[in-house]
Design a protein around this motif. Sequence first.
Motif, short mmCIF file in Angstrom:
data_model
loop_
_atom_site.label_atom_id
_atom_site.label_comp_id
_atom_site.label_asym_id
_atom_site.label_seq_id
_atom_site.Cartn_x
_atom_site.Cartn_y
_atom_site.Cartn_z
N SER A 177 0.83 -1.21 0.00
CA SER A 177 0.00 0.00 0.00
C SER A 177 0.86 1.25 0.00
O SER A 177 0.53 2.26 -0.65
N TYR A 178 1.98 1.20 0.73
CA TYR A 178 2.83 2.38 0.83
C TYR A 178 3.51 2.72 -0.50
O TYR A 178 3.99 3.84 -0.69
N LYS A 179 3.56 1.74 -1.40
CA LYS A 179 4.16 1.97 -2.72
C LYS A 179 3.12 2.35 -3.78
O LYS A 179 3.45 2.47 -4.96
N HIS A 180 1.88 2.53 -3.36
CA HIS A 180 0.80 2.88 -4.29
C HIS A 180 1.09 4.24 -4.93
O HIS A 180 1.65 5.14 -4.29
N PRO A 181 0.69 4.43 -6.19
CA PRO A 181 0.95 5.71 -6.87
C PRO A 181 0.36 6.93 -6.18
O PRO A 181 0.85 8.05 -6.36
N ARG A 182 -0.70 6.72 -5.36
CA ARG A 182 -1.31 7.86 -4.68
C ARG A 182 -0.73 8.09 -3.28
O ARG A 182 -1.26 8.89 -2.51
N VAL A 183 0.35 7.41 -2.95
CA VAL A 183 0.97 7.53 -1.63
C VAL A 183 2.39 8.05 -1.76
O VAL A 183 3.17 7.56 -2.58
N ARG A 184 2.71 9.06 -0.95
CA ARG A 184 4.08 9.58 -0.84
C ARG A 184 4.52 9.40 0.61
O ARG A 184 3.75 9.64 1.53
N MET A 185 5.77 9.01 0.81
CA MET A 185 6.26 8.75 2.16
C MET A 185 7.43 9.68 2.49
O MET A 185 8.33 9.86 1.68
N HIS A 186 7.38 10.24 3.70
CA HIS A 186 8.46 11.08 4.20
C HIS A 186 8.89 10.52 5.57
O HIS A 186 8.12 10.53 6.53
N LEU A 187 10.12 10.03 5.66
CA LEU A 187 10.64 9.47 6.90
C LEU A 187 11.57 10.46 7.59
O LEU A 187 12.10 11.38 6.96
N GLY A 188 11.77 10.27 8.89
CA GLY A 188 12.60 11.19 9.65
C GLY A 188 11.93 12.53 9.87
O GLY A 188 12.61 13.54 10.07
N VAL A 189 10.60 12.54 9.86
CA VAL A 189 9.83 13.79 10.04
C VAL A 189 8.99 13.65 11.29
O VAL A 189 8.13 12.76 11.38
N GLU A 190 9.23 14.49 12.28
CA GLU A 190 8.50 14.42 13.55
C GLU A 190 7.57 15.61 13.69
O GLU A 190 7.99 16.77 13.62
#
Length: 489
Positions: free
Chosen positions: A167-180
């Motif tokens: 699901s996290y790799k879906h075209p409508r999903v963007r992921m930002h890590l290291g963000v608090e």
Amino acid sequence: MTYAITQSCCADASCISVCPVNCIHPTPDEPDFGTTDRLYIDPRTCIGCGACADACPVDAVFPIDKLTGDLSVHADINRERFSEVPADYPWGKPQFPRSLPTHAAAPSVAVVGTGPAAGYAVQSLLRSTDAEITLIDRMTTPGGLIKYGVAPDHPSTKQIEHTFATSYKHPRVRMHLGVEVGRTVSHAELTEHHNAVVYAVGAPGHRTLGLPGEDLPGTLAAREFVGWCNGHPDTPADAVELSSERVVIVGNGNVALDAARLLLSDTDELVGTPIADHALSALRKSKVREVVLLARRGPEHAAFTRSEWVGIQQRLQGRIVVDGHGGAAESIASAEEGTTAALLRELPVEDVDWDRAPGEDRRLVLRFSSAPQEVVGDPQVRALRIGDGSGNRDVATGMVLWSVGSRGVQIPQLPFDEGTGVIPNTGGRVEPGTYVVGWAKRGAAGGIGANRACASETIDSLIDDASAGRLHNATKDAKAFNKLLRSRR
């Protein structure tokens, strides 16, 4: 050929939605759903189609004739679940998700967290809406509780992470890590760039007992110990020191069993699991020979589930004893069938001499009706003082793990209930446009699968608000949010 569900069940109801004969229970609208440690297949109505096995995200469903060795007990567990239920009992029907009405515009949604609650929320959003989703996590690796909270020797349970990763790799999903949130960005900035924000931040805080000495070196939460085994970056590699012959764990829930099992396992059984290198190395050199599970109340109040107990009993193979203090043997002998205390009936009972050092063989001791009073030591833990109704005694130990529950922590600019440790909400709605899911919503209770129904309820509230035009009026888009994050990093 009928099927049965085994210990690694995540209870998320993926199997229920594909079962053509409604033989898997409890369903989401039945009372036990969300609190049961697993789902069960009724062998009287199962037609052996295998749809449940194909849908299971953690490979917990098997044909009964394939259950051999340690798994064979699960055929009996599934059958016993329905032994007193009539074959024609009017079970509830499976529930199916809603969809965003066609007249409503597709919202932009920020989901804070990448653990199971977030995973189910994203799945629900993708299935029910055309939302554009921004995933945010303070960690630099996604996974949350699955990655860091599930014991590394439960690899089947961890497999559900692959479902969420899809699901996290879906075209409508963007992921930002290291963000608090509250440090890298604020809640107000999230609402400025998104129509809705869903908080799936779990319960990262630890409950304590407020005892003298509980902050001494050599004490930490059992959940932190499991995180250390999983390589959690918040727990340094040198945070755990295993030079003591005895470890005392205060509490006897599933996390306590996880910690005890890891401490007492043959390290060869951990090779090939996702255990961190530093933890495996330390466990190889460990001097721990005895782990004590200390409980304030009697066996009838034991907090572990049957599934976890079966797992540790099979792992330790006759190396578990009950301390006879406080009438534990009588309570176990008189326990009703099907209760947690009845699971202990075959264990040997021993009057443990706490003044003697542990023996050579590694073992688990269950000590009931004893309350911790003080952690004794200077500068390092050397004993846990307990009260047992006949006075206080010191149990020599160099390590004390607290397993008395987790609680949420406050997020700046959001309401927070200090008493319950949750973000106040109604059906997951904090206010129109701001939502919460998982342990941050309902408290630190329920396993991975409980988050599926929890997420569905929250996303239903979001859909209601989107349909009524009550979401945030975002003035900036995803491109502007990306630019904001680059500037902050």
